[in-house]
Design a protein around this motif. Structure first.
Motif, mmCIF file in Angstrom:
data_model
loop_
_atom_site.group_PDB
_atom_site.id
_atom_site.type_symbol
_atom_site.label_atom_id
_atom_site.label_comp_id
_atom_site.label_asym_id
_atom_site.label_seq_id
_atom_site.Cartn_x
_atom_site.Cartn_y
_atom_site.Cartn_z
ATOM 1 N N PHE A 266 -3.381 13.376 -4.627
ATOM 2 C CA PHE A 266 -3.071 12.425 -3.551
ATOM 3 C C PHE A 266 -3.906 11.167 -3.788
ATOM 4 C CE2 PHE A 266 -1.896 12.195 1.120
ATOM 5 C CZ PHE A 266 -2.373 10.927 1.321
ATOM 6 N N MET A 267 -3.251 10.030 -4.075
ATOM 7 C CA MET A 267 -4.007 8.814 -4.372
ATOM 8 C C MET A 267 -3.537 7.651 -3.504
ATOM 9 S SD MET A 267 -6.361 9.496 -6.542
ATOM 10 C CE MET A 267 -6.857 7.844 -6.962
ATOM 11 N N VAL A 268 -4.341 6.630 -3.500
ATOM 12 C CA VAL A 268 -4.015 5.413 -2.768
ATOM 13 C C VAL A 268 -3.809 4.310 -3.790
ATOM 14 C CG1 VAL A 268 -4.921 3.705 -1.155
ATOM 15 C CG2 VAL A 268 -5.415 6.133 -0.809
ATOM 16 N N ALA A 269 -2.641 3.671 -3.768
ATOM 17 C CA ALA A 269 -2.393 2.575 -4.713
ATOM 18 C C ALA A 269 -2.172 1.296 -3.919
ATOM 19 C CB ALA A 269 -1.188 2.880 -5.573
ATOM 20 N N ARG A 270 -2.661 0.193 -4.461
ATOM 21 C CA ARG A 270 -2.497 -1.079 -3.773
ATOM 22 C C ARG A 270 -1.984 -2.095 -4.774
ATOM 23 N NH1 ARG A 270 -6.945 -2.148 0.899
ATOM 24 N NH2 ARG A 270 -6.177 -4.180 1.498
ATOM 25 N N GLY A 271 -0.794 -2.616 -4.484
ATOM 26 C CA GLY A 271 -0.230 -3.648 -5.340
ATOM 27 C C GLY A 271 -0.763 -5.000 -4.889
ATOM 28 N N ILE A 272 -1.275 -5.778 -5.851
ATOM 29 C CA ILE A 272 -1.943 -7.026 -5.480
ATOM 30 C C ILE A 272 -1.558 -8.172 -6.416
ATOM 31 C CG2 ILE A 272 -3.966 -5.889 -4.501
ATOM 32 C CD1 ILE A 272 -5.354 -6.603 -7.236
ATOM 33 N N GLN A 273 -1.891 -9.377 -5.997
ATOM 34 C CA GLN A 273 -1.782 -10.550 -6.858
ATOM 35 C C GLN A 273 -3.192 -11.084 -7.099
ATOM 36 O OE1 GLN A 273 1.020 -13.147 -4.921
ATOM 37 N NE2 GLN A 273 2.784 -12.010 -5.732
ATOM 38 N N LEU B 148 1.266 -6.343 -8.016
ATOM 39 C CA LEU B 148 2.185 -6.211 -6.885
ATOM 40 C C LEU B 148 3.631 -5.963 -7.322
ATOM 41 C CD1 LEU B 148 2.591 -6.358 -3.814
ATOM 42 C CD2 LEU B 148 2.864 -8.818 -4.036
ATOM 43 N N SER B 149 4.116 -6.767 -8.267
ATOM 44 C CA SER B 149 5.537 -6.594 -8.618
ATOM 45 C C SER B 149 5.768 -5.297 -9.380
ATOM 46 C CB SER B 149 6.089 -7.771 -9.439
ATOM 47 O OG SER B 149 5.156 -8.774 -9.567
ATOM 48 N N ASP B 150 4.800 -4.915 -10.219
ATOM 49 C CA ASP B 150 4.934 -3.630 -10.912
ATOM 50 C C ASP B 150 5.071 -2.488 -9.911
ATOM 51 O OD1 ASP B 150 4.694 -4.803 -13.362
ATOM 52 O OD2 ASP B 150 2.586 -4.243 -13.678
ATOM 53 N N LEU B 151 4.176 -2.507 -8.909
ATOM 54 C CA LEU B 151 4.142 -1.395 -7.955
ATOM 55 C C LEU B 151 5.391 -1.403 -7.071
ATOM 56 C CD1 LEU B 151 2.292 0.978 -7.261
ATOM 57 C CD2 LEU B 151 1.313 -0.389 -5.431
ATOM 58 N N MET B 152 5.847 -2.600 -6.682
ATOM 59 C CA MET B 152 7.040 -2.665 -5.834
ATOM 60 C C MET B 152 8.250 -2.133 -6.583
ATOM 61 S SD MET B 152 6.496 -6.120 -3.587
ATOM 62 C CE MET B 152 7.644 -5.771 -2.275
ATOM 63 N N ALA C 276 0.857 -1.192 0.000
ATOM 64 C CA ALA C 276 0.000 0.000 0.000
ATOM 65 C C ALA C 276 0.886 1.231 0.000
ATOM 66 C CB ALA C 276 -0.899 0.005 1.225
ATOM 67 N N VAL C 277 0.726 2.069 -1.010
ATOM 68 C CA VAL C 277 1.485 3.320 -1.067
ATOM 69 C C VAL C 277 0.539 4.445 -1.466
ATOM 70 C CG1 VAL C 277 3.860 2.600 -1.477
ATOM 71 C CG2 VAL C 277 2.245 2.613 -3.367
#
Lengths: 374, 379
Positions: free
Chosen positions: B114-121, B192-196, B99-100
């Motif tokens: 200001f946004m909320v992004a969630r990296g997921i599988q 998830l991996s894209d965001l990380m 979560a970033v």
């Protein structure tokens, strides 16, 4: 001015109405000064940030607390010849009792931070603070609000953390006074943030070099594991609070609504008083008073009542804010400028309420007014 | 014998401007009240709707929120294999997440959002089963995003195929999702991996786990919290979101408090109007009494008049307050769509009548107690 006794007599003639009108305005002015104080709190947060300091944090992140840069950057920044000093601040959020009581804890390297942010310990001692790892200095308004005293231990149960209060402080930067200062190393260990800061504050030898130094810092860490974003502390603070714009507009709307409501109330009250005295207006006119005199008398009456109401409203908010209060990010403290705006608002309400009834009173023809036997 | 209602209505119409001013005053107060209560309730319910009763959120020990949490890599490998976690076939329903909160820019538009992004599988959709993908694909690999309605709104209405920029990379909106109007709808879901990679993070923020049953939530929480290998805080998902909503609770609280105080001011205004109405009609009241109407019927009549003013103000006020419905308020990680419920509107209407009655009570009592002779004598 010579009509002042007449105005006062009229006001006292129907005391109940005067009291009700003043009470309505007092309530409105109380609400308005409270809301203006919240807005002023936001203003102070931005206003006490300095243009001459630089603020270095992790690039791309919107939430100001989630940023992390490495402390190793600090030494590289300090080696820039234009930089006078730099200090890293590690931030954490802790909830006291419940999440509505969010407290910002800033882990600092005390000596360098104190010099940059004009920290002054009010109660307690710096030695105690530096002497034990879990010691903290609490911003004065926050300490007052929770009744925290020197030597007391404060448990943030949900976060499983306990701090010992070594004293209270004030700062030249009001943004820190709503929070707690802890020792950076201790906080880093708690949060598993060893070797990291949330941001680095940089003081320059020559403020004119600000943009050059910002560019130099950002390009130096461009390919580092955590690229940076450097800007003046003022710009950074503004950006941090930019997402509150809508809430601040909403508070502004509430202020406006309170003003409109009380103008309606005042207009109602003044028009009643004018209507009751239609005959008297005729008599005054036949005695040789000009239309402008009548206008002045009616408006004067409304203004006096509005001002009395306004002063009571301001008194109420002064009572409520006799000590500064902390509201999440902001410190609520009653400012002279807020008081002045509140007084100005009462004048607006008094004028706005009297305007139409007063015009109507001047438009009466003498004969009609005298004939009326109401 | 009661005085006819038409008497009150005619009296009100005779003093048109004052009646209108009082009605407008009450209407503005009631509209503020309705809007503020609705905002406050919507704020609470947005967070209360998030989460499933059989889910558990796992974050770093003592972390304040998902985005302030980072899980040690060693625990990341252990967490999916705890007891009490539900399985789908061989796969444990454990959703690893990052979560970033990035600054997002929309090409062609000024400003950062200001946004909320969630990296997921993919397993995310089996765990957070209240999320329903309404358009587009769940396959997010290659900088693709799924947007909730709140996220879309905050980004100024971007749609499928549009791109946004954050962490120096360009991301394409590949689909849209809904989450029962909950606070989850502010999220931009990414791979998830894209965001990380883009956020340059090496550690996960959290896991959301689905317990084998609602009854196994508590044992799962205890197991996780007691395990010294992982050092985490485990919270039932619903509890987590309700608590995170509390961070913002002071915002509607201020508005609510202020609207209550303004209500008080409106009572003073109503009182003022009714006192004048009584004072201006002293003789008339005497006449009515002389006609044989009792003091009680005068009292009722003036109260009815006050209630009529209140009702008119209430109608106008709730109608104005109703307009606040649908408005969206965004602040940091909260996005609230204001819903005006019929109940709140009805309360506003009743309050308006109560303001009228409260304001009218003392003057009406006064009117009912007037001596007939004195009243008629008055000029």
């Amino acid at each position: 001015m010579k009509f002042l006794p007449l105005i006062l007599k009229n006001i006292l003639r129907n005391r109940r109405r005067t009291v009700l009108m003043a009470a309505g305005i007092a309530v409105a002015v109380f609400v308005i000064s409270a809301l203006l104080t919240v807005e002023a709190g936001f203003g102070t947060l931005i206003g006490s940030a300095e243009d001459t300091l630089l603020h270095v944090r992790e690039k791309g992140l919107a939430c100001p607390v989630t940023s992390r840069v490495f402390d190793s950057y600090l030494h590289r920044i300090q080696s820039n010849p234009s930089v006078r000093s730099a200090t890293g601040v590690l931030r954490g959020l802790y909830s006291y009792r419940s999440k509505d009581n969010m407290v910002v804890v800033s882990g600092v390297d005390y000596n360098s931070f104190r010099d940059l942010k004009g920290i002054r310990v009010v109660d307690g001692s710096e030695q105690t603070f530096l002497g034990r790892p879990d010691a903290v200095l609490v911003g004065q308004p926050l300490a007052t609000q929770h009744g925290w005293r020197e030597g007391q231990t404060v448990a943030f149960e949900q976060s499983g953390v306990t701090f010992t209060v070594a004293g209270t402080f004030v700062s030249s930067d009001k943004a820190y006074e709503n929070g707690i200062l802890a020792q950076k190393e201790y906080l880093a260990k708690l949060q598993r943030d060893e070797g990291k800061s949330t941001y680095i504050v940089v003081a320059l030898k020559d403020p004119a070099a600000a943009s050059a130094v910002s560019l130099a810092i950002d390009s130096e860490f461009k390919n580092a594991p955590k690229p940076t974003k450097t800007e003046s502390e003022r710009d950074a603070r503004e950006r941090e609070l930019s997402d509150f714009a809508q809430i601040r507009r909403m508070l502004g709307l509430l202020v406006l609504a309170a003003i409109v409501v009380s103008i309606f109330g005042a207009a109602n009250s003044v028009s009643m008083s004018v209507r009751e005295r239609t005959r008297e207006v005729g008599i005054l006119r036949s005695l040789g008073l000009q239309k402008s005199h009548i206008l002045g008398i009616v408006i004067g009456e409304s203004l006096v009542v509005a001002l009395v109401g306004g002063v009571i409203g301001i008194g109420l908010s002064a009572l409520l804010l006799s000590t500064d209060k902390v509201l999440a990010l902001i410190v609520l403290s009653l400012r002279p400028s807020t008081l002045l705006s509140a007084v100005a608002t009462s004048v607006v309400i008094g004028l706005g309420g009297a305007f139409l009834p007063a015009i109507r009173a001047t438009k009466l023809s003498i004969v009609d007014a005298l004939r009326l036997a109401d | 014998m009661a005085l006819p209602l038409s008497y009150n209505i005619r009296s009100l119409l005779q003093r048109k401007s004052r009646t209108v001013l009082t009605i407008l005053g009450i209407a503005s107060v009631i509209s503020i009240y309705v809007a503020m209560v609705s905002f406050s309730q919507s704020m609470t319910s947005t967070f209360a709707r998030a989460g499933a009763p059989d889910n558990v959120v796992v974050i770093q020990k003592s972390a304040f929120s998902l985005s302030l949490s980072s899980l040690q890599k060693s625990s990341t490998n252990v967490i999916p294999f705890f007891d009490h976690i539900r399985h789908k076939g061989e796969t444990p329903l454990a959703s690893p997440e990052l979560a970033v909160e990035p600054w997002v820019t929309v090409p062609g538009r000024a400003g950062e959002i200001f946004m909320v992004a969630r990296g997921i599988q993919p397993v995310f959709f089996d765990v957070l089963d209240q999320i329903r993908v309404t358009h587009g694909s769940r396959d997010l690999r290659g900088n693709k995003l799924l947007l909730g309605p709140a996220a879309r709104h905050k980004l100024g209405g971007v749609g499928i195929g549009d791109t946004v920029v954050f962490f120096g990379e360009s991301w394409t909106v590949a689909g849209l999702f809904e989450a029962e109007g909950s606070s989850l709808e502010l999220a931009m879901l990414a791979d998830l991996s894209d965001l990380m990679r883009a956020a340059q993070r090496e550690e996960l923020s959290a896991f959301t786990l689905k317990a084998a049953s609602v009854g196994e939530v508590a044992p799962l929480v205890k197991l996780l919290e007691d395990d010294r290998r992982v050092l985490v805080t485990a919270v039932p998902e619903k509890e987590y979101y309700v608590a995170s909503g509390r961070t913002f609770s002071m915002l509607p609280a201020i508005g609510l408090l202020m609207s209550y105080i303004i209500l008080l001011g409106a009572i003073f205004g109503g009182m003022n109007t009714m006192y004048t109405a009584v004072a201006g009609r002293t003789r008339e009241i005497g006449t009515i009494r002389a006609l044989g109407f009792s003091g009680a019927s005068i009292l009722v009549s003036f109260l009815v008049e006050a209630a009529l003013i209140g009702a008119a103000g209430g109608l106008l006020g709730t109608a104005l307050g109703w307009l606040a419905g649908g408005a969206r308020v965004n602040v940091m990680t909260a996005s609230v769509q204001c819903t005006v419920t019929p109940k709140v509107a009805a309360t506003g209407f009743v309050l308006a009548i109560a303001i009228g009655l409260l304001g009218g009570l003392a003057p009406a009592l006064r009117a009912s107690r007037l001596q007939i002779v004195d009243a008629i004598k008055q000029v």
